[in-house]
Design a protein around this motif. Structure first.
Motif: not given
Length: 959
Positions: A502, A515, A521, A702, A704, A733, A737-738, A740
């Motif tokens: 993130w 995502s 996420d 985050p 992720a 989420a 999103p992380a 991407r």
């Protein structure tokens, strides 16, 4: 021209070219003078020659009646008949030998629309002032006739827009050449008697930027059917007129057919120069009249023959990128710029020019409130990449094609478990089939595998740029993507990045896809996997050094001293035995009384006797109860706080705690949303250290990044050794999103286009289960416990307290046993020393003194029988050791008898108290039973009231 089989072999379409063809055919040879004034001079004989000679003979006309140089009909018209383009319509299919309609000799219904020899007389009839130009009023006569009038009545055609669009040189009037272009463009609508349909039911077509002057799929489809019918009838009548006797008949209906859906799509793509999915008169003129060599651009020679504004700087003004060529979009920019002096487009000009937002929202290319030439130049470069992809792959724009010449460079930073570290291997991998690699069992490569599968389906040309993993505290290296990089004069390289952790991106400079892993996420709560057992001792000790308790203790001390002085002053005269009249000892007695009374101990050693003292004592006892209730409440609060911290299960339970969050996520105001006290940290490593040191109660980071950190530190391969635990579902989420793909948003066309393409493919990969399969591999790596080994759950007992307590008990036991042993030994030595001073044994002494006591008892009994008091025998003090021992034993007997009496009396008192307590308990039980019955009755009444179903009575007499 080849045979019929050859001409019908290729059926892939190039598009409906409705191109006006110029030329003259006098005895078989056609010539055209390439000047701006002469290219529109198509003589009547030339037009009739093209009409009366079937397409199968046109290749011979270009070679003086011989077949030495055979050319297709479309090629012949392009090379030899370029002065009569407004007289011929090329249908664009089949691709190798397109069907061409030169005129209509079969029906007066269509003849007025397709007979180019009538275009000039119609213009002359409208030009009432004979100035060789039509004004808006003069053109209105034609617009109020036939299909034009009907479309106008339905608000589907704007007279003003038609006039302005036909005025290519913007001189305020329509010349004869511009009139030819309008009639040629309008012919499909006039023949099919079918105008375009509105795209938006809320907006009238006359208010559309094109004012209803355009073709859509429906117009082309109906026109194609009409043309096929015309050609069938024309072939039939021509055969009857010309094919007699032994003369070779060139009129053959086998070449005439309707187009298929694939050909229709190809026709539309070849005509749609700006990707708007409709064809304007500007596109029609540029493609079929201005672009004389059909290469898609205008050079200086071609531009000099156009109807555009002619001046010494006109070409340079249109050539935005100064490459010596003018594209249609460059022409459209100058057309849209209604204020040429500023050299930029505002939002009104952008919309009025029908520049499609799909190819770049206005906000993406503007500088301030306008789109400059530089911004539009990027628009044209990236626009060309998509339209060239349409032609190369023969798909629609909804399939998101991208020209092979336009490279996409994706920057990827290694981050387990999302992307394996391949920086030591090949630095770049070309796009296409080579981007699809075999997955191995060594670990997850989730993001790259999913991305490559999407790219493979899109057929994009992608180059991978691998970056090493970032170190602790380092920002993500994929941060300087920048604008597309130009290559040559037309194409460019677009930079995009794959983000696997993130990072808050500037909203105005970046655009990102959905995502890659929606379930992973958002922000998740991380707590310590094992909390220490709640300790009352630790809670009390923790309370003792807290500022509120220290402040309260100091206040209480001052109050004790003050109240102690009051008690001493009141009681020192009337109660001097308990409260010393002297100051120092009296104050000590008073403070002692205050402490004992306030703590509700009540020894009773000191009591006030004055009325005022007793009254003050009443309030002082209540004050003590309140104060110690506060103290007990503080301890309970500490225990509850520890219990709540260990019970954190989701983000909604973070309120009141100190929670670690990223510095980069501080602007999201997570602390305000969930009511906790934030403690900022740089990254996941920093946050985890704070959690282990108990500086924070939990983390909100985050998800992720949590997975990445677990894998990087080897925590994911343990089941009992991981000091952290993820609890509760992630929040926000969809908003953050992380995992991407992101691109530079100032080139909005590329960014939005590429983003939409990947989003579509990601959704399709989700639907077919491909992404789910990759996530299973990812979860296997993250939750792998193969290296965990045997582990025992932590004991609920706090051995840090239990073991010292046991050791203390053992030490005290040994000490006490040792002391008792020493004491018994000393007593034994004393007794042995005591008896060692006589010559008799203890048994002999006991027998001697027993007999002596018995004889004395008989003497006293005899005296009582004789009726007189026994004479007390006065013994002389025993000077011997034996006599002293007997005295000691007598005193012990008397003391034991008194203690026994006291114990019997105490037992009676205890029995009485127990009886009273039992009676009180019985009364309390009866009272509780009555209260429970009342509560039950009240609860039942409430339940009954809440569950009463309303009943309604019919008032019509049928109830």
């Amino acid at each position: 021209m080849g045979g019929p089989a050859t001409r019908r072999a290729e059926v892939v379409l190039a598009g409906l070219v409705l191109a006006a063809v110029i030329g003259s055919a006098e005895g078989g040879n056609v010539s055209c003078v390439a000047t701006r004034a002469k290219i529109w001079e198509c003589s009547q004989n030339a037009a009739q020659s093209l009409s009366w000679n079937p397409p199968q003979r046109w290749y011979t006309l270009g070679a003086k009646g011989t077949s030495a140089t055979q050319v297709y009909a479309s090629t012949f018209i392009q090379q030899e008949g370029s002065c009569c383009k407004h007289c011929v319509w090329d249908l664009g299919y089949p691709l190798m030998d397109p069907i061409i309609l030169a005129s209509d000799r079969t029906s007066t219904q269509y003849g007025q629309h397709l007979d180019c020899t009538k275009f000039g007389p119609d213009f002359d009839a409208l030009d009432v002032d004979n100035n060789l130009k039509l004004s808006k009023t003069e053109m209105a006569v034609w617009l109020n006739f036939g299909i034009n009038k009907w479309l106008t009545s339905q608000d589907r055609l704007s007279h003003d827009t038609v006039f302005e669009s036909t005025d290519f040189d913007r001189d305020g009037a329509v010349s004869k050449e511009e009139w030819y272009v309008l009639r040629h463009f309008w012919a499909p609508i006039a023949v099919s008697r079918n105008g375009p349909l509105p795209e938006n039911s809320n907006v009238k077509m006359k208010d559309d930027p094109l004012g209803g002057l355009y073709w859509d799929d429906g117009v082309l489809e109906v026109f194609m059917i009409d043309v096929v019918n015309i050609l069938f009838e024309q072939v039939s009548k021509s055969r009857a007129w010309w094919c007699t006797g032994a003369t070779a008949c060139y009129w053959d209906s086998s070449y005439v057919r309707e187009f298929n859906q694939r050909e229709k799509n190809r026709v539309m793509r070849s005509l749609d120069l700006d990707g708007s999915q409709r064809v304007s008169i500007e596109e029609h003129y540029f493609r079929h009249f201005a672009d004389r060599n059909s290469d898609g651009v205008l050079d200086k020679a071609e531009y000099a023959l156009t109807l555009y504004t002619q001046s010494t700087s006109a070409f340079d003004t249109h050539d935005l990128n100064k490459d010596g060529e003018v594209t249609f979009l460059e022409r459209k920019f100058r057309l849209a710029d209604r204020s040429p002096s500023d050299g930029a487009l505002d939002i009104a000009e952008w919309i009025a020019a029908d520049l499609p937002s799909r190819f770049g929202p206005f906000d993406g290319h503007k500088l301030g409130q306008t789109v400059t030439v530089d911004g539009f130049r990027w628009y044209t470069v990236l626009h060309a990449c998509a339209l060239e992809g349409v032609k190369v792959y023969q798909v629609s724009l909804s399939d998101f094609p991208w020209a092979p010449a336009c490279n996409i460079r994706v920057h990827i930073q290694a981050s387990e478990p999302w992307v394996r570290d391949t920086s030591s291997s090949a630095a770049a991998v070309a796009g296409g089939a080579s981007t699809r690699r075999q997955r191995t069992s060594k670990g997850s490569n989730y993001v790259l595998d999913l991305f490559d599968e999407a790219i493979l389906r899109l057929k994009w040309n992608v180059t991978h740029v691998h970056l090493p993993p970032k170190t602790s505290g380092q920002q993500h290296l994929v941060s300087n993507l920048g604008m597309p990089e130009p290559i040559g004069s037309a194409w460019g390289t677009v930079n995009i990045g794959l983000y696997t952790d993130w990072q808050k991106l500037p909203t105005n400079d970046w655009t990102c896809t959905r995502s890659f892993a929606p379930s992973l996420d958002g922000f998740t709560v991380v707590v310590r996997s094992q909390h220490e057992q709640i300790s009352l001792t630790r809670s009390v000790l923790g309370l003792l050094y807290q500022p509120p308790f220290i402040n309260f203790s100091c206040f209480l001390f001052i109050v004790l001293v003050a109240v102690g002085h009051v008690y001493w002053f009141l009681e020192r005269k009337d109660n001097s035995e308990q409260f010393n009249p002297s100051y120092a000892p009296g104050i000590v007695d008073s403070v002692w009384f205050c402490i004992v009374t306030m703590t509700s101990v009540g020894y009773g050693d000191k009591v006030p006797v004055t009325a005022v003292g007793k009254a003050i004592t009443t309030f002082w006892m209540l004050f003590g109860i309140i104060n110690f209730g506060i103290f007990t409440g503080q301890i309970t609060s500490e225990i509850n706080l520890e219990s709540a911290e260990s019970a954190i299960a989701n983000v909604n339970m973070l309120g009141g705690f100190t929670v670690g969050i990223y510095e980069s996520s501080a602007s999201i105001k997570l602390d305000q949303q969930y009511q906790f006290k934030p403690l900022l940290c740089k990254d996941m490593a920093d946050c985890s250290d704070k959690l282990l040191r108990e500086e924070v109660s939990a983390l909100l980071v985050p998800k992720a990044d949590v997975m990445t950190y677990f894998v990087a530190k080897g925590l994911a391969s343990t089941t009992c050794g991981n000091p952290f635990r993820v609890t509760g579902p992630p929040v926000m989420a969809g908003e953050y999103p992380a995992v991407r793909m992101c691109a530079y948003s100032k080139s909005v066309y590329a960014s939005v286009y590429l983003k939409d393409a990947l989003n579509k493919q990601l959704q399709q990969l989700e639907d077919i289960g491909f992404a789910e399969g990759l996530r299973e591999i990812l979860n296997e790596q993250v939750t792998d416990s193969s290296n965990a080994g045997e582990c025992v759950p932590a004991s609920p007992y706090d051995f840090k307290i239990i073991i010292p307590a046991i050791c203390t008990i053992c030490v005290y036991y040994v000490v006490i046993v040792y002391i008792n042993h020493r004491k018994r030994a000393a007593q034994g030595r004393a007794i042995r020393s005591f008896f060692g001073q006589t010559q008799k044994t203890p048994e002999q002494l006991a027998l001697y003194y027993g007999l002596k006591w018995k004889a004395n008892a008989r003497r006293m009994a005899d005296a009582r029988e004789r009726g007189r008091e026994p004479l007390l025998h006065h013994y002389k003090p025993a000077l011997s050791h034996d006599d002293r021992l007997l005295n000691f034993l007598k005193r012990v007997r008397v003391l034991s008898s008194g203690h026994t009496h006291d114990l019997q009396r105490c037992q009676k008192d205890v029995d009485a108290v127990c009886h009273a307590i039992n009676a009180a308990n019985d009364a309390m039980y009866v009272t509780l039973a009555v209260l429970l019955a009342m509560v039950g009755a009240l609860s039942y009444s409430i339940w009954a009231v809440l569950n009463v179903q309303p009943r309604y009575m019919r008032l019509d007499g049928n109830n």
